[in-house]
Design an enzyme around this catalytic site. Structure first.
Site, PDB file in Angstrom:
ATOM      1  N   LYS C  81       1.270  -1.174   0.148  1.00 53.84           N
ATOM      2  CA  LYS C  81       0.380   0.027   0.190  1.00 53.84           C
ATOM      3  C   LYS C  81       0.958   1.026   0.232  1.00 53.84           C
ATOM      4  O   LYS C  81       2.062   1.316   0.536  1.00 53.84           O
ATOM      5  CB  LYS C  81      -0.953   0.232   1.154  1.00 53.84           C
ATOM      6  N   SER C 156      -9.719   1.663   3.382  1.00 48.41           N
ATOM      7  CA  SER C 156      -8.953   2.321   2.852  1.00 48.41           C
ATOM      8  C   SER C 156      -7.290   1.597   0.930  1.00 48.41           C
ATOM      9  O   SER C 156      -7.055   1.771   0.633  1.00 48.41           O
ATOM     10  CB  SER C 156      -8.207   3.417   3.130  1.00 48.41           C
ATOM     11  N   SER C 180      -9.678  -0.584   7.377  1.00 46.43           N
ATOM     12  CA  SER C 180      -8.906  -0.720   5.581  1.00 46.43           C
ATOM     13  C   SER C 180      -8.202  -1.921   5.672  1.00 46.43           C
ATOM     14  O   SER C 180      -8.200  -2.113   4.323  1.00 46.43           O
ATOM     15  CB  SER C 180      -8.525   0.921   5.990  1.00 46.43           C
TER      16      SER C 180
END
Ligand code: MG
Ligand code: ZN
Lengths: 97, 484, 488
Positions: C81, C156, C180
């Site tokens: 990420k 997210s 997330s």
């Protein structure tokens, strides 16, 4: 926390140092009012005698020994600064306040 | 109308550590810009702080020196405000659980003259908290440059109660604090290097009024004398303003040492809403009994306790204690010398009147001195034993000792300076002097005792000072009497 | 190479590498090709440095040839990420603010991966600064759901979930502040694991809400996420909130820790707002565990319905402070129009942050501001304690809790954009684990009638990762959901 709708969006934007457009000011004001309204439910809980929780797991005395290591070289430190001079970060004139 | 002045001081002391308060990069002064930085210091994305144990211990030590209460648990909070010298735009500081609560500092006010000790007082403290320093802004025409080397340096902010009532008290307070920090090996408090910084809150009120006047904050007073001057100016400014029918406004003013004035910086209305909250990246610190005891064992005697002891144990005069006490190394030197010779006053005098001057002339510090306490002690003993005169010690031994570090007895031996105590050696010299100076001799015979000093001087000169003055006196008198 | 190399699990790839049937360079190249083939549609990657990845793969192959394999991740590509630092790689957080930032240091999790020989392959898209539940808040692109390109990947960590789901990496890392990792894993039909707070170092993870953030793995199987977790978990002296606790052998625990477990069903997760099809899927999972002899207990988490409010106070408060450093001065986007240093802040932050980030910063600023702190922030911290106590009470009776990961399956892009509160409420089942600091995993639990993945969430005791993995693995082994893949 019952004075929802009385959000001083300019005061908050100033504290947060974000220039808001008129559209954003309006939008955020009404959305914040909704959200703060939603937060009202916290008032229904009796929290007397309850310790506030600042950490998911609190431990104590996480300390390191006082030993020093080399830092960045001057180029790395300011590598991504939008403006620099003499290995220092350049900013526009600072006005007192 | 009489006005009373109320002053509270916020003093930031740089706690001496090798590395920064929340990361392992070194602390320093005068390094190349931005080389004392790393992701933590610069607030790079993802960087996290870890507390420096030494900074905590030294702060606890300060608290003990200040006789503060050291709470069981202390924690860290974020103080949020934007400024270009602040890498994260929040400062890691302490809000509601500072490392030291309360406390007091003994101060010494100026005496009626330089030779007389002034009144001692205790100044109450509010708290002391540990926090990180910010970077340094260098201003140029139209732009500023930021050097973050200083950012993350540990600072202890010591806050006094508003109990100071004159610039002299503030001056004495800062000196007393500085002495404590030096005694505790916390900081040199060199204001030029930013190791000690002072902001003042000051207000005036009609004498006798309970309620405090409007508070003005003064910043940028960059020396201890600067604080005294800045406060003196500000008091006068406030009194004149009120006398002229004006009102004091709550504001922050800066001290301009060059122009000797304070100037407006900002109004209180513009001040910040700091949004303090507990720093989620840092855990609280518990200072348990064992840790406390370990630190307490390192607490030195406080300066004014030492001063009192010097009066009692050594019978030293104020003029001497006022020089010794501010400098713990000098005190140690003195005490070692005094102990070795058993004659404290004499040892102190040699230190004060001779050694400090020579060091000053040579631009050396005490630790660089080749003269050690043992030298002073031996020198004092040589004089006391009558082996050499004070004059010989001063003029022929001390200088050599200072240059070479040789022991005084060895110098006396080598230079053949040992005082002559042998009357058979002295008699011919004295006789010569008597014969060569009939005038003074006649005066002595006529009853003027003081005239003998001239003859003594001549004898000392002839013996290059080696003669024992008491003995010379005795021999001269005998010879003159005999001459009758 | 086999056509479906891209849907193999980490353990399968590992076996091929060990058998010499596959080289790391071949694998890495195949995945780069896969990324190039599908990412125009999925938009999971912010960037991928092909040369760097191949170079790392070559080094892994050399180690293998020399007989010095570093471990199960050696030579395996893993996506990160875009919120986890890798020295010399971009670290954008999907924000204009950091569009040109290259990190000068490695996160601790990154260091662990490097030491293990993993091929760090690609920076994965996310909601800007991890604020969002759909990856629509990225400043660069919206990651979509590989199962239905009109739907969101969740957020997210949408890029991390979608990249695994789409077959562009076998495993990836995300971060979970309020769900997330688990929610996008659920939406994309992969396994996503949020460890106990303090289990994985946050050093080098760009902070959104420091007391809630935790790095965790995505994968195609429970064993795969266990392998990654094994590599990145452990105490880190650079993170004061990382906890000094031994890391157990997770693979061993999966093998040895067997049913029956005592499982709790918190009734608050099954009320209003839960999609009936999701509910049915979860119920069938509960029934399966019961059939295995597990004791099923109904439990209660009485303060659950306050979790969203508590979360959005604490998270935004911390965020308002954490994101203050993005100011146009040292390394971020800087406005060209500023006349003085103060103006520089206002303009750079106005230009650099997207709408959701601004909204949360303003909200967080409000709840901390003078006069409101006690009513909002302090009160939220106290209710947080109550929420944690609810979980601890439940764990006196049960080993773990079975719940849906999300009240619904992936929603259509744009559907919740206009109403932030509705978006915030979509995290309702995941955020209390972050508030309590406990671990939680989301595993595939079948597809709904529209062919969209449903996620089963299992929440465990603090540092009970091993139990959680064993419980999840048992279900996975008995079902073939993990082998279902989107057709792209
Ligand atoms: Mg202050
Ligand atoms: Zn301060």
């Amino acid at each position: 926390m019952s004075d929802k709708g009385s959000i001083d969006i300019d005061y908050l934007a100033n504290l947060a140092r974000i220039e808001l457009t008129d559209k954003e000011r309006e939008l955020f004001s009404s959305q914040l009012a909704d959200i703060l309204g939603y937060f009202e439910q916290l008032n229904q809980v009796d929290v007397s005698g309850v310790e506030p929780m600042a950490h998911a797991f609190q431990v104590e005395n996480v300390l390191r020994e006082d030993e020093s290591v080399e830092g960045f070289d001057a180029n790395t430190a300011v590598e991504h600064a939008a403006a620099k001079r003499n290995h220092m970060v350049q900013v526009p004139k600072v006005v007192e306040g | 109308m009489e006005y009373e002045v109320v002053i509270g001081l916020e003093v930031h002391v740089q706690v001496r550590t090798k590395s920064k308060i929340f990361t392992s990069v070194g602390v320093g002064f005068g390094c190349d810009p931005n080389t004392l930085t790393d992701p933590v210091v610069l607030g790079f994305p993802g960087a996290l702080p870890v507390i420096n144990k030494e900074a905590v211990e030294k702060s606890v030590k300060v608290g003990m020196l200040l006789q503060s209460e050291i709470p069981e648990v202390t924690k860290w909070d974020r103080k949020n405000y934007f400024y270009p010298d602040s890498p994260k735009n929040y400062q890691i500081s302490q809000f509601d659980q500072p490392i030291c609560e309360g406390g007091k500092v003994e101060i010494e006010l100026p005496g009626p003259s330089r030779n007389v000790m002034g009144e001692h007082k205790w100044i109450e403290l509010t708290r002391a908290h540990l926090e990180e320093d910010v970077g340094k802004l260098n201003h140029f025409d139209g732009y500023s440059l930021v050097d973050y080397n200083r950012a993350g340096t540990p600072l202890l902010e010591i806050v006094s109660e508003p109990v100071l009532h004159a610039p002299d008290e503030a001056f004495a307070y800062l000196n007393a604090l500085r002495m404590l920090m030096i005694y505790g090996d916390i900081s040199d408090c060199d204001m030029e290097k930013g190791q000690m910084r002072c902001d003042a809150n000051i207000s005036i009120r009609p004498a006798g009024q309970e309620e405090l006047g409007v508070k003005v904050e003064i910043k940028n007073m960059n020396s201890i004398s600067g604080v005294r001057n800045g406060l003196a100016y500000e008091i006068e400014r406030q009194i004149q303003t009120v006398k002229a029918g004006g009102a004091i406004v709550q504001e922050t003013r800066g001290w301009d040492a060059a122009k000797n004035v304070t100037y407006h910086m900002r109004f209180k209305e513009e001040s910040h809403d700091y949004r303090y909250f507990p720093d989620p990246d840092l855990m609280p610190v518990r200072i348990d009994d064992a840790w406390r005891k370990r630190i307490a064992a390192t607490i030195p005697e406080r300066p004014y306790d030492r001063q009192r002891r010097y009066y009692e144990d050594y019978d030293l005069p104020f003029t001497v204690t006022s020089v010794l006490v501010p400098d713990p190394k000098l005190c140690t030197f003195f005490e070692e010398a005094a102990k070795a010779c058993g004659k404290a006053r004499q040892a102190a005098n040699w230190l004060m009147n001779n050694l400090l001057g020579e060091l000053g002339n040579a631009g050396l510090s005490l630790s660089e001195s080749k003269i050690k306490p043992a030298h002073i002690a031996e020198l004092v003993n040589l004089i006391e034993e009558g082996a050499i005169s004070k004059n010989i010690a001063k003029e022929q031994v001390f200088g050599t000792m200072f240059e070479t570090g040789d022991m005084p007895a060895a110098i006396v031996e080598e230079k053949g300076l040992k005082q002559s105590n042998d009357t058979t050696e002295l008699e011919p010299v004295c006789q010569e002097v008597i014969d060569a100076n009939p005038g003074p001799v006649a005066e002595i015979q006529a009853g003027n005792d003081k005239a003998i000093n001239f003859l003594k001087g001549q004898v000392m000169k002839a013996t290059r000072g080696k003669a024992n003055p008491a003995l010379v006196d005795q021999v001269l008198k005998e010879l003159i009497d005999k001459k009758g | 190479m086999a056509v479906d190399l891209h849907f193999k699990t980490l353990s399968e790839l590992q076996a091929l590498l060990s058998a010499g049937e596959l080289s790391s360079v071949e694998l890495t190249q195949a995945l780069v090709d896969r990324k190039e083939a599908v990412d125009d549609k999925v938009q999971a990657f912010n960037s991928l440095d092909k040369e760097q990845a191949i170079a790392q793969a070559e080094a892994a192959d050399q180690r293998r040839a020399a007989g010095s394999v570093l471990g199960p991740l050696d030579g395996i590509p893993i996506g990160l990420k875009d919120v986890i630092s890798v020295k010399g790689q971009p670290l954008t957080c999907s924000s204009k603010m950091l569009e040109n930032f290259v990190s000068p240091y490695d996160a601790t999790a990154t260091t662990h991966l490097k030491v293990a020989g993993a091929v760090l392959s690609g920076r994965l898209n996310m909601d800007e600064f991890a604020m969002g539940s759909s990856t629509e808040n990225s400043a660069f692109k919206t990651t979509v759901n590989p199962w239905d390109l009109e739907r969101v990947a969740g957020g997210s960590s949408g890029g991390s979930a979608a990249a695994v789901s789409a077959g562009a990496v076998p495993v990836s890392l995300g971060s979970d502040t309020g769900g997330s990792i688990r929610q996008p894993a659920s939406f994309c039909g992969v396994v996503g694991f949020k460890p106990t707070y303090g289990r994985v170092s946050r050093f080098g993870l760009v902070a959104y809400a420091s007391s809630l953030d935790q790095i965790g793995p995505f994968g195609r199987s429970v064993k795969d996420v266990a392998t990654v977790l094994q590599t990145i978990a452990g105490h880190d002296p650079k993170d004061s909130t990382s906890i000094e606790q031994d890391v157990p052998d997770y693979a061993g625990a999966i093998e040895s820790n067997k049913s029956p477990w005592k499982l709790g069903i918190p009734k608050e997760y099954f009320g209003e707002g839960l999609d009936p099809e999701v509910k049915a899927s979860i119920q069938s999972a509960i029934d399966w565990y019961a059939d295995q002899g597990c004791e099923i207990h109904e439990v209660t988490l009485p303060h659950m319905d306050l979790a969203v409010a508590v979360y959005y106070i604490i998270a935004t408060a911390e965020a308002s402070s954490n994101l203050a450093r993005y100011d146009g001065v040292r390394y971020t986007h800087r406005s060209k129009d500023a006349e003085n240093a103060i103006d520089l802040y206002f303009k750079s932050r106005a230009e650099g942050f997207g709408e959701e980030v601004k909204r949360r910063i303003i909200l967080g600023t409000y709840v901390l501001s003078s006069g409101y702190y006690d009513a909002y922030y302090l009160r939220a911290q106290k209710v947080r304690t109550l929420i944690r106590l609810d979980f601890m009470k439940a764990y006196e009776t049960v080993d773990a809790l079975l719940t849906p990961t999300s009240p619904f399956v992936s929603f259509k892009a744009g559907e919740k954009n206009e109403d932030p509160l509705a978006m915030y409420l979509s995290d309702i089942y995941t955020i209390s684990a972050n508030l309590a600091g406990i671990p939680g995993i989301s595993i595939p639990c079948g597809l709904n009638s529209e062919g969209l993945p449903v996620g089963l969430q299992i929440q465990g005791k603090p540092f009970g990762e091993a139990d959680l993995l064993a419980i999840a693995n048992a279900y996975e082994e008995a079902h073939d959901y993990s082998s279902q893949h989107p057709s792209l």
